[in-house]
Scaffold this motif. Sequence first.
Motif: not given
Length: 581
Positions: A340-362
């Motif tokens: 688990y600790r090897d993961i440094r960051g994540v790609f492929h996430n959604h924001t309120t720009y499309s169908d996400g529930g949180n803003t980019l900043q959040e």
Amino acid sequence: MDRDQVAAILSEIGTLLELQGESPFRCNAYHNGARVISQLEEDLGSVVREGRLSSLPGIGETLRETITTLVNTGHLPFYDDLKAKVPAGLVQMLRIPGLGPKKVKALHEQLGIDTLEKLQVACDSGQVAKLRGFGGKTQDNILQGLKSLSEMGNRVRLDQAVLVAHGLVEGLRGLPGVKRLEVCGSIRRRRETIKDIDILVSSDDPIPIMEVFVKLPGVIQVTGQGSTKSSVVVQKIMPSGRSLTMNADLRIVSDAQYPFALHYFTGSKEHGIAMRLRAQKYGLKLNEYELAGDAKSVACKDEADIFRGLGLDYIPPELREDTGEMEDAEKHTLPKLIEYRDIRGVFHNHTTYSDGGNTLQEMAEAAQAMGLSYLGIGDHSQSLTIANGLTPERVQAQLKEIDALNKKMKGFRIFKGTECDILADGSMDFDDDLLSKFDYVVASVHSYFKMSREEMTERIVRAVRHPRVTMLGHATGRLLLQRDGYQVDLEAVLKAAAETGTMIEINADPHRLDLDWVHCKRARAMGVMLVINPDAHSTGGLANYFFGVDVARRGWLEKQNVFNTLEADAVAKEFARRKAL
DNA sequence: GCCGTTTTCGGCCCGACTGTTTTCAGTCG
């Protein structure tokens, strides 16, 4: 006929033979064959064409012919005959807890019962209790089983099972007399779906702990209670509001027996059998209590000692599927699994720009709070109007906001990405000019799921070969326990990815877990780079990546096989290199 | 039906629990 269809038929043949009273060993050979085929990492068609079936463990002359016939012609006379002879209702009856092939056969032969409806009637009228080997209790249990069959689904997703198990563990941990405690079974092996919950405790005084267990909150039925094993049915309301019903077992052993029991109840069954066979070759017997021979017993304080006692390196639970881990453990060539600790960051996430529930900043702040050092955005593209896909104009606005946030945030970086639709013909939903404005592109199929296997394969391979596509999103589109994936030749997709350097996503949303672990293993062997993507639609969803690491571990992946184990600077450098190509 | 460092036939993992039995078969994991 493809891998999964062939495996399903082999398994069904095994079951039908059981119902005919065939030798359990012959039946098991079919079940085992089904398992081997379902876990095949390569394309089954190629293996058949190249005459390599017989080299698979458990596939002999008969199964080789059987599988070849199924792959080449799509049907099998032997199977058709068997189905004609054994009523389909008998297979349904096997799903009732406590009813196995022998009892179902007796019910069929002596009372003519061949459907669940007839079984219900026979129990209601008391006929079943009169049969030899049956009785009032058995009849009651069958009635109970018929009732719960409808309300209790078979398997549940890993994330759901983990929640239910957590509730039970909280009720046991810290009880007087509890020494060691762990959830075992398929949850410990991190399978993507789970049938029931196995909890193991070590204690010198098991009875009082059992008493607490069968009365824990959520327990709606006690189906067995002894001094070493108790079984209950537990019901829990999930965050979605729906209630979930599962079986849960608690085993209690002495602390000296704990390592053996932990190994035994972690499974898999096939791994356990392979281990016990190996013990026999050492003149030893392995069970849930000890590793011992006539004269001596091997002292083990933990699982690693058991493996060592049999000349093996420690095998992590996720690898215990009897798919080659024993051989590698013997040769000291097991992978050093990603953590688990090897993961440094994540790609492929959604924001309120499309169908996400949180803003980019959040989303960015949540990722930083989790200890990640970068976040990749991948909102939907314009065609996916149902998910509020971004038009090129709105993309420009989002890119601007990312630039502003990147200036503001300290020690954290947001990468610009898109989850761009793969259109029906395999072309991309944005033009190349716009695509090159992003740091990276996730290409995904969200439409025309019903295409033929050939068309879908061609469509996805074309996207994988697109120079601006960085990674392929959810390779099969499956939704666990809800929807099969689209028909696609993954071997061809992986081959294209290996040639072009395009990455393949392990979509870590616990509804998907797609790519699956079997193909992860294949991808690694082919030199394909994988990337663990949470596909988060809210800040809470970012933690999905843990499930992705579980899949990666089951797929034998090491840190260097997974792109987002790189630090932000290395990621940026790699994206720049790809864009310059 | 598969398989081989007790090999080409005769084995095939092992124990708990339940309910039916009165010593054990069936089921489960």
